[in-house]
Design an enzyme around this catalytic site. Structure first.
Site, PDB file in Angstrom:
ATOM      1  N   ASP A  83       0.869  -1.180   0.000  1.00 57.30           N
ATOM      2  CA  ASP A  83       0.000   0.000   0.000  1.00 57.30           C
ATOM      3  C   ASP A  83       0.903   1.226   0.000  1.00 57.30           C
ATOM      4  O   ASP A  83       1.706   1.410   0.927  1.00 57.30           O
ATOM      5  CB  ASP A  83      -0.878  -0.025   1.257  1.00 57.30           C
ATOM      6  CG  ASP A  83      -1.935   1.076   1.280  1.00 57.30           C
ATOM      7  OD1 ASP A  83      -1.746   2.106   0.591  1.00 57.30           O
ATOM      8  OD2 ASP A  83      -2.942   0.907   1.995  1.00 57.30           O
ATOM      9  N   TYR A 126      -9.812  16.386  -3.321  1.00 60.82           N
ATOM     10  CA  TYR A 126      -9.217  15.623  -4.429  1.00 60.82           C
ATOM     11  C   TYR A 126      -8.446  16.561  -5.355  1.00 60.82           C
ATOM     12  O   TYR A 126      -7.299  16.266  -5.735  1.00 60.82           O
ATOM     13  CB  TYR A 126     -10.297  14.881  -5.211  1.00 60.82           C
ATOM     14  CG  TYR A 126      -9.755  14.201  -6.447  1.00 60.82           C
ATOM     15  CD1 TYR A 126      -8.920  13.086  -6.342  1.00 60.82           C
ATOM     16  CD2 TYR A 126     -10.050  14.686  -7.718  1.00 60.82           C
ATOM     17  CE1 TYR A 126      -8.393  12.476  -7.470  1.00 60.82           C
ATOM     18  CE2 TYR A 126      -9.531  14.075  -8.855  1.00 60.82           C
ATOM     19  CZ  TYR A 126      -8.707  12.967  -8.722  1.00 60.82           C
ATOM     20  OH  TYR A 126      -8.188  12.376  -9.848  1.00 60.82           O
ATOM     21  N   LYS A 179      -4.323  16.546  -6.248  1.00 59.56           N
ATOM     22  CA  LYS A 179      -3.755  16.464  -7.592  1.00 59.56           C
ATOM     23  C   LYS A 179      -2.969  17.733  -7.949  1.00 59.56           C
ATOM     24  O   LYS A 179      -2.002  17.681  -8.714  1.00 59.56           O
ATOM     25  CB  LYS A 179      -4.851  16.186  -8.614  1.00 59.56           C
ATOM     26  CG  LYS A 179      -5.390  14.767  -8.538  1.00 59.56           C
ATOM     27  CD  LYS A 179      -4.280  13.735  -8.736  1.00 59.56           C
ATOM     28  CE  LYS A 179      -4.795  12.316  -8.804  1.00 59.56           C
ATOM     29  NZ  LYS A 179      -3.699  11.325  -9.024  1.00 59.56           N
TER      30      LYS A 179
END
Length: 249
Positions: free
Chosen positions: A57, A150, A154
């Site tokens: 992970d 989000y 990014k």
């Protein structure tokens, strides 16, 4: 034979890149959390090339460092790093946002990218060559309501890509930041926590990008002449003008 390290290889864009690279004869290190899926992909790709699989992970730094350290000697000399692993969780305004979702996005999209990159950058600096491709999103170009965290994660990928380029160009290492628009993958299923019907509606009424389209773009980037370093690329489906605007039939 060049060696490529691909995170998030068990599905979507990462899987498509692995399949594309296998056809070209790259030696592959495919990474993901789902061990069984990873092993099935390894079996498929091994018909065409040498493959090593690492189940970990990206959000857990000790797992990341141990996995990279465990690579067989013939896979340690990494030429290409594809930082593809990432996630989106929920579509909520900040006031109602789930903090666990925030942690998952920041830990996976930002910290995970750093954890994977650091040991591989050391290898590339030592070799004075290499190429890093970070998969960002057009969400970094235009923030939209209910997806702010989000978008922020990014945007951080964009900044990290620029920073890597500034730090690594003198060592002969290329860095490219790829910003895909709407791509029909498992992405929306994850965002909507397994609600397949809701996820499918994201791609209704227009021809969304396919994972293979991004793999083709990445292939062009890594195969460009040595003198060419492609810094930033945004790729949309024809029906999408910007992250919030999609023209549906």
């Amino acid at each position: 034979m060049k060696t490529a390290f691909i995170t998030g290889a068990t599905s979507g864009i990462g899987k498509a890149i692995a399949q594309n690279f296998a056809k070209q004869g790259f030696r592959l290190i495919i990474c993901g959390r789902r061990k069984e899926v990873l092993e099935n992909l390894k079996e498929e790709l091994a018909v065409s090339t040498e493959v090593c699989s690492l189940a970990f992970d990206v959000r857990k730094k000790d797992e990341v460092f141990a996995a990279i350290e465990s690579l067989p000697e013939e896979f340690k000399n990494i030429d290409i790093l594809i930082n593809n692993a990432g996630n989106a969780h929920g579509l909520d305004p900040i006031a109602e946002g789930n903090t666990d979702d925030w942690d998952a996005m920041m830990d996976g999209n930002v910290k995970g990218l750093l954890y994977v990159s650091q040991p591989i950058i050391k290898i590339m600096k030592s070799n004075k060559s290499g190429q890093i491709i970070n998969i960002s999103s057009v969400a970094a170009r235009q923030t939209y309501a209910n997806g702010v965290v989000y978008c922020a994660s990014k945007k951080a990928v964009d900044v990290l890509s620029e920073g890597m380029r500034i730090e690594l160009t003198e060592f002969g290492i290329k860095v490219c930041n790829v910003q895909p628009g709407a791509v029909a993958t498992e992405f929306s299923e994850v965002r909507f926590k397994g609600d397949v019907e809701k996820a499918a509606k994201v791609y209704e009424g227009y021809d969304a990008l396919q994972a293979e389209d991004i793999a083709d773009l990445v292939s062009y980037i890594v195969n460009a002449p040595e003198r060419v370093s492609i810094a930033d690329v945004a790729i949309f489906p024809k029906a999408q003008a910007e992250p919030r605007t999609v023209f549906r039939k």
